[in-house]
Design an enzyme around this catalytic site. Structure first.
Site, mmCIF file in Angstrom:
data_model
loop_
_atom_site.group_PDB
_atom_site.id
_atom_site.type_symbol
_atom_site.label_atom_id
_atom_site.label_comp_id
_atom_site.label_asym_id
_atom_site.label_seq_id
_atom_site.Cartn_x
_atom_site.Cartn_y
_atom_site.Cartn_z
ATOM 1 N N ASP A 1 0.852 -0.986 -0.075
ATOM 2 C CA ASP A 1 -0.208 -0.178 0.012
ATOM 3 C C ASP A 1 0.786 1.250 -0.103
ATOM 4 O OD1 ASP A 1 -2.974 0.932 1.889
ATOM 5 O OD2 ASP A 1 -1.636 2.302 0.525
ATOM 6 N N ASP B 1 -3.620 2.442 -5.491
ATOM 7 C CA ASP B 1 -2.307 2.445 -4.629
ATOM 8 C C ASP B 1 -2.032 1.243 -3.896
ATOM 9 O OD1 ASP B 1 -3.642 2.930 -2.473
ATOM 10 O OD2 ASP B 1 -2.047 4.154 -1.461
ATOM 11 N N GLU B 2 -2.822 0.192 -4.206
ATOM 12 C CA GLU B 2 -2.529 -1.081 -3.363
ATOM 13 C C GLU B 2 -2.514 -2.362 -4.543
ATOM 14 O OE1 GLU B 2 -5.528 -1.886 -0.527
ATOM 15 O OE2 GLU B 2 -6.058 0.210 -0.407
HETATM 16 P P1 TTP Z 1 -5.323 5.101 0.764
HETATM 17 O O1 TTP Z 1 -4.120 4.082 0.604
HETATM 18 O O2 TTP Z 1 -6.581 4.724 1.947
HETATM 19 O O3 TTP Z 1 -4.485 6.350 1.313
HETATM 20 P P2 TTP Z 1 -3.297 7.112 1.150
HETATM 21 O O4 TTP Z 1 -2.442 6.349 0.510
HETATM 22 O O5 TTP Z 1 -3.379 8.587 0.989
HETATM 23 O O6 TTP Z 1 -2.723 7.242 2.899
HETATM 24 P P3 TTP Z 1 -2.214 5.823 3.566
HETATM 25 O O7 TTP Z 1 -0.480 6.250 3.869
HETATM 26 O O8 TTP Z 1 -2.773 5.811 4.906
HETATM 27 O O9 TTP Z 1 -2.171 4.648 2.797
HETATM 28 O O10 TTP Z 1 -6.170 5.847 -0.628
HETATM 29 C C1 TTP Z 1 -4.906 5.879 -1.736
HETATM 30 C C2 TTP Z 1 -5.466 7.091 -2.536
HETATM 31 O O11 TTP Z 1 -7.028 7.192 -2.962
HETATM 32 C C3 TTP Z 1 -5.337 8.346 -1.756
HETATM 33 O O12 TTP Z 1 -3.914 8.868 -1.764
HETATM 34 C C4 TTP Z 1 -6.223 9.225 -2.257
HETATM 35 C C5 TTP Z 1 -7.464 8.413 -2.801
HETATM 36 N N1 TTP Z 1 -8.506 8.484 -1.767
HETATM 37 C C6 TTP Z 1 -9.396 9.202 -2.112
HETATM 38 O O13 TTP Z 1 -9.687 10.043 -2.978
HETATM 39 N N2 TTP Z 1 -10.657 9.378 -1.216
HETATM 40 C C7 TTP Z 1 -10.778 8.586 -0.055
HETATM 41 O O14 TTP Z 1 -11.549 8.824 0.633
HETATM 42 C C8 TTP Z 1 -9.761 7.734 0.139
HETATM 43 C C9 TTP Z 1 -9.610 6.875 1.510
HETATM 44 C C10 TTP Z 1 -8.644 7.774 -0.708
HETATM 45 MG MG MG Z 2 -2.320 4.207 0.586
#
Ligand code: TTP
Ligand code: MG
Length: 359
Positions: free
Chosen positions: A12, A110-111
Site C-alpha cells: 500500500d 495504490d494497493e
Molecule cells: P489510501 O491508501 O486509503 O490512503 P493514502 O495512500 O493517501 O494514505 P495511507 O498512507 O494511509 O495509505 O488511498 C489511496 C489514495 O486514494 C489516496 O492517496 C487518495 C485516494 N482516496 C480518495 O480520493 N478518497 C478517499 O476517501 C480515500 C480513502 C482515498
Molecule cells: Mg495508501
C-alpha cells in the site's frame, strides 16, 4: 490450497496523492499538504482526497469536508486532484510490483496483493524480497510504501496498515490469531460502519471478541456473513490472489458551489463529468456496460441509480445519453441538489470483448 503454505504480500503506497505532489514539488517537503476540493478559505464544499502525515497530525483525514480541514489546518498547502498524473504513477508502480509476483492483483489505485509462494522459501526470504520492492519503488518513483506479509490476503492487508508510513510487517501463520486479537473489528475488510455498530451492540469490539463469540449466534444474526466474520476473526481466508481488470469503475463527481435546482446547470455539469470519465475510458482502452448516476440532495440524502446496457460500449454518446436518462428520475423542483456524480463499470478489456463477440 492450505493457508499455511502460501506467502502473500500486500503493498500500500504511503499517502499516495500527496506523496506524488511532494515528489513533483520538493518545496512542499515538511509542510502539511492536502489534496482535494478547493477550500475557498473555509467555504469550500467538497472533501479531502488525502493528506500527508504532517497534515494528519492536525487531525485532517481522507473523506473529511474540506471546510473542516481548513479549520484544523489553514496553513496547509491545498492542491486539486490531478488524476491524470496519479493514474500514470500508479501504472508504473504496478508494473514494478507485478514482476515480483507469481500471481498479482491490483486493488485500487495504490494497493496490490502479490502471491510470492513459489518465489521464496520462507518468511525471511519474503522479507528480503519486500525490502527489494521498497528500494526499487523508492529509487524509480521516489515514493515509499508499506508492506504486509502473511499466509493469506486478509493477514497481509491488515499487516500493511500496522506500521505506516514506510513500514514492513511480517505475520507468520502461527502468529496470525494473536496478531489480530487486539485489533478493532473494523479492520476486517468487509466490516462496514453498520456491521461494526451491530457488533459493538453485541459487546464485540476487537477481532479477539469476535473469535471467541458463539459462531451459531453470528450466523443467525448476520447470515452467511456471520460465518465469514468468524473465519476471518480466526485469521482464515482462502481467497486467491487473482489477476483482474485493474480498475473496476471510473467515476467523477462534483459538489455545486451552491445547492441548486437549476436543471440546465445540473445537466450541463453531468455532461462535463461524463466527458472526464470518457477520457479515462479511452486511456484505459476499456469497454463498459453499466452507467450509474449519483445525486446528493441539500439534506445530504444520497441516491444512486444504475442502468446496464444490453451491449458493451466505449462511446461518449452512450454514456451521456444513459446518464441523462438516469438523471431525469432525480429532478424534483422542490429539492435542491448538492452533488452530482457519474460512474461507468462492468468493464471488459478489449481481449475479453473479442472473446465475447466470438462466442
Ligand atoms: P489510501 O491508501 O486509503 O490512503 P493514502 O495512500 O493517501 O494514505 P495511507 O498512507 O494511509 O495509505 O488511498 C489511496 C489514495 O486514494 C489516496 O492517496 C487518495 C485516494 N482516496 C480518495 O480520493 N478518497 C478517499 O476517501 C480515500 C480513502 C482515498
Ligand atoms: Mg495508501
Amino acid at each position: 490450497m492450505s493457508d499455511k503454505k502460501r506467502i502473500i504480500l500486500h503493498v500500500d503506497m504511503d499517502h499516495f496523492f500527496t506523496a506524488i505532489e511532494e515528489r513533483e514539488h520538493p518545496e512542499f517537503k515538511g509542510k502539511p499538504v492536502i489534496v482535494g476540493a478547493d477550500p475557498k478559505e473555509g467555504k469550500g464544499r467538497g472533501v479531502v482526497s488525502t493528506c500527508n502525515y504532517e497534515a494528519r497530525k492536525f487531525g485532517v483525514r481522507s473523506g473529511m469536508p474540506i471546510s473542516k480541514a481548513w479549520k484544523l489546518c489553514p496553513q496547509a498547502v491545498y492542491l486539486p486532484v490531478n488524476y491524470e498524473l496519479y493514474t500514470k504513477v500508479s501504472e508504473r508502480v504496478m508494473e514494478i510490483l507485478r514482476k515480483y509476483a507469481v500471481k498479482f492483483e491490483s486493488w485500487g489505485i495504490d494497493e496490490a496483493f502479490l502471491d510470492v509462494t513459489s518465489k521464496v522459501k520462507d518468511y525471511t526470504e519474503a522479507e528480503t524480497l519486500a525490502r527489494r520492492i521498497k528500494e526499487e519503488i523508492l529509487e524509480k518513483e521516489g515514493l515509499t510504501c508499506s508492506i504486509g506479509i502473511g499466509p493469506n490476503k486478509l493477514a497481509a492487508k491488515i499487516a500493511s496498515d500496522q506500521q505506516k508510513p514506510n513500514g514492513l510487517t511480517v505475520v507468520k501463520p502461527e502468529e496470525v490469531e494473536k496478531f489480530l486479537e487486539p485489533l478493532p473489528v473494523r479492520k476486517l475488510l468487509w466490516v462496514g460502519r453498520k456491521t461494526e455498530q451491530k457488533l459493538q451492540a453485541m459487546g464485540i469490539k476487537t477481532i479477539g471478541d469476535l473469535a471467541r463469540y458463539d459462531p451459531t449466534v453470528l450466523a443467525e444474526t448476520f447470515g452467511l456473513m456471520g460465518k465469514q466474520l468468524y473465519l476471518m476473526a480466526h485469521g482464515i481466508d482462502r481467497s486467491e490472489v487473482e489477476e483482474r481488470s485493474e480498475i473496476k469503475s471510473i467515476s467523477r463527481e462534483k459538489t455545486f458551489d451552491e445547492d441548486t435546482n437549476d436543471f440546465n446547470l445540473v445537466a450541463k455539469t453531468l455532461d462535463g463529468l461524463a466527458e472526464e470519465v470518457y477520457r479515462d475510458v479511452l486511456r484505459q482502452n476499456i469497454y463498459f456496460k453499466t452507467v450509474t448516476v449519483k445525486v446528493r440532495y441539500e439534506n445530504f440524502e444520497t441516491h444512486t441509480h444504475s442502468k446496464t446496457l444490453s451491449f458493451i460500449t466505449n462511446r461518449l454518446d452512450d454514456l451521456k445519453k444513459t446518464a441523462k436518462e438516469l438523471l431525469q428520475a432525480y429532478l424534483n423542483p422542490n429539492v435542491k441538489i448538492r452533488l452530482i456524480g457519474v460512474r461507468v463499470s462492468n468493464f471488459a478489456s478489449f481481449e475479453k470483448q473479442k472473446t465475447l463477440v466470438e462466442i
